[in-house]
Design a protein around this motif. Structure first.
Motif, mmCIF file in Angstrom:
data_model
loop_
_atom_site.group_PDB
_atom_site.id
_atom_site.type_symbol
_atom_site.label_atom_id
_atom_site.label_comp_id
_atom_site.label_asym_id
_atom_site.label_seq_id
_atom_site.Cartn_x
_atom_site.Cartn_y
_atom_site.Cartn_z
ATOM 1 N N GLU A 196 0.906 -1.225 -0.007
ATOM 2 C CA GLU A 196 0.010 0.087 -0.180
ATOM 3 C C GLU A 196 0.620 0.885 -0.160
ATOM 4 O OE1 GLU A 196 -4.006 0.577 1.753
ATOM 5 O OE2 GLU A 196 -2.546 0.750 3.368
ATOM 6 N N VAL A 197 0.721 2.025 -1.014
ATOM 7 C CA VAL A 197 0.837 3.652 -0.950
ATOM 8 C C VAL A 197 0.049 4.704 0.217
ATOM 9 C CG1 VAL A 197 1.121 5.565 -2.102
ATOM 10 C CG2 VAL A 197 2.495 2.869 -2.885
ATOM 11 N N ARG A 198 0.492 5.060 1.417
ATOM 12 C CA ARG A 198 -0.114 5.745 2.218
ATOM 13 C C ARG A 198 0.271 7.100 2.661
ATOM 14 N NH1 ARG A 198 0.033 1.316 4.896
ATOM 15 N NH2 ARG A 198 2.053 1.951 6.353
ATOM 16 N N TRP A 199 -1.031 8.109 2.694
ATOM 17 C CA TRP A 199 -0.733 9.975 2.369
ATOM 18 C C TRP A 199 -1.229 9.601 3.612
ATOM 19 C CZ3 TRP A 199 2.340 13.191 0.419
ATOM 20 C CH2 TRP A 199 2.611 14.319 0.557
ATOM 21 N N ASP A 200 -0.080 10.622 4.672
ATOM 22 C CA ASP A 200 -0.784 11.051 6.373
ATOM 23 C C ASP A 200 -1.786 10.055 6.594
ATOM 24 O OD1 ASP A 200 -1.466 13.211 8.175
ATOM 25 O OD2 ASP A 200 -2.873 13.715 7.218
ATOM 26 N N GLY A 201 -0.903 8.750 6.248
ATOM 27 C CA GLY A 201 -2.118 7.632 6.778
ATOM 28 C C GLY A 201 -2.921 6.632 6.542
ATOM 29 N N HIS A 202 -2.988 7.115 5.201
ATOM 30 C CA HIS A 202 -4.174 6.984 4.341
ATOM 31 C C HIS A 202 -3.664 6.612 2.855
ATOM 32 C CE1 HIS A 202 -7.486 8.873 7.627
ATOM 33 N NE2 HIS A 202 -6.405 9.872 7.420
ATOM 34 N N PRO A 203 -4.845 5.089 2.597
ATOM 35 C CA PRO A 203 -4.458 4.989 1.408
ATOM 36 C C PRO A 203 -4.281 6.146 0.383
ATOM 37 C CG PRO A 203 -6.128 3.623 2.818
ATOM 38 C CD PRO A 203 -5.730 4.440 3.242
ATOM 39 N N ILE A 204 -3.674 6.022 -0.501
ATOM 40 C CA ILE A 204 -3.876 7.003 -1.378
ATOM 41 C C ILE A 204 -4.697 6.959 -2.342
ATOM 42 C CG2 ILE A 204 -1.626 5.856 -3.213
ATOM 43 C CD1 ILE A 204 -0.535 8.792 -3.142
ATOM 44 N N ASP A 205 -5.044 8.349 -3.060
ATOM 45 C CA ASP A 205 -6.583 8.142 -3.967
ATOM 46 C C ASP A 205 -5.921 9.296 -4.693
ATOM 47 O OD1 ASP A 205 -6.763 10.775 -2.218
ATOM 48 O OD2 ASP A 205 -8.542 10.185 -2.085
#
Length: 324
Positions: A71-80
């Protein structure tokens, strides 16, 4: 190099996390649990041999490729998709319209990212000024030198004020002056709080510019940290200048790594006060002109970490060159 700080009055930008990415092409595994993070306000250097997995990783971050796992996350959330819209990306291959004029192209790309016409033009003018290509705004991209095309490519990555920069070989083909300009721009972006991630084969430049470095081998990040962190070892090395060769081999717990005339590099293996015993032995052998810890460069660290069989690397290089 100390970590860049976020400027006062600028909201912190989130971190980017790359967690256990897997990617295969047929029977060949291009990524094998690729894991690291890029922190807000830092410049992260991503280094490895051709085919090690750097471009594949970047393209998964951008959503151009899909991972098989991880997974790739941004600010702890999956990147969208909305987050990816805020990424500034600079591909290794030219991603510009060759017959479109520089200024028109940058305005067009800024508009695609949601800027209104006036803001898009201001952004174009700003970045062409900063990057030293203002006088080339009316030229078609194909008429520019490779170095100036590289500057336009960076301007295209920056024109929408991105929250994250992902740059694939941004310094390739640049002269020393252009390298200085681009380095200054990346430092300014990091100081603004933007995570900056770039790949490069210019290891001396990476060592000078980056806050942290990730060394990649065969689809894995095998060493991640600051240069000082990567230098740490359970068996420290010392450099002694002065006595003729042959004196160090008799010191308990000491292994001679390199001998060149009066310069001796040794490794001290778990001996209490081994450095003092080494110094006493050196002084007994003759005058000592210099004594201190060996501080390997990133080039040295890279050679140590990436040393592996060439056949495996060759197999891993094929999918990235074809698909990444």
């Amino acid at each position: 190099m100390p970590a860049a700080t976020v400027s006062v009055g600028i909201d912190p930008v989130p971190d980017l996390s790359i967690d256990a990415l897997e990617k295969s092409y047929g029977t060949v595994r291009a990524l094998r649990g690729m894991t690291f993070d890029v922190r807000a306000g830092e410049i992260f250097g991503f280094v490895g041999a051709n085919g090690a997995g750097k471009s594949t990783t970047m393209r998964i971050v951008l959503g151009v490729l899909a991972s098989d796992a991880g997974e790739v996350r941004w600010d702890g959330h999956p990147i969208d998709a909305p987050v990816r819209h805020r990424i500034g990306y600079m591909p290794e291959e030219r991603g510009l319209y060759p017959r479109m004029k520089v200024g028109e192209q940058l305005v067009y790309l800024a508009r695609l990212h949601g800027l209104d016409p006036a803001a898009a033009r201001r952004a174009m003018e700003h970045w062409t000024d900063v990057l030293g290509i203002a006088e080339r705004r009316g030229d078609e991209v194909l008429k520019l030198s490779l170095g100036n095309q590289q500057r336009v490519q960076l301007a295209a990555a920056l024109v929408h004020s991105p929250d994250l920069l992902v740059l694939d070989e941004p310094f390739s083909g640049l002269d020393p002056l252009a390298v200085d300009v681009m380095s200054g721009v990346l430092r300014e972006q990091a100081a603004r709080g933007v995570p900056v991630m770039f790949s490069s084969h210019q290891l001396e430049l990476v060592e000078r510019l980056c806050d942290r470095v990730g060394i990649v081998r065969a689809g894995q990040a095998v060493a991640v940290g600051t240069i000082e962190e990567l230098r740490r070892t359970e068996r420290p090395r010392w450099v002694v200048e002065g006595p003729a060769d042959g004196w160090a081999a008799a010191v308990p717990g000491v292994r001679v790594v390199e001998q060149d005339g009066t310069r001796t590099v040794v490794e001290v293996d778990g001996v209490p006060d081994g450095d003092q015993a080494l110094l006493r032995a050196a002084l007994a052998a003759g005058p000592v002109h210099a004594f201190g810890p060996d501080r390997p460069s990133l080039v040295d660290l890279y050679r140590d970490v990436v040393a592996t069989d060439d056949v495996g690397q060759a197999h891993d290089s094929r999918p990235e060159e074809a698909h990444a």
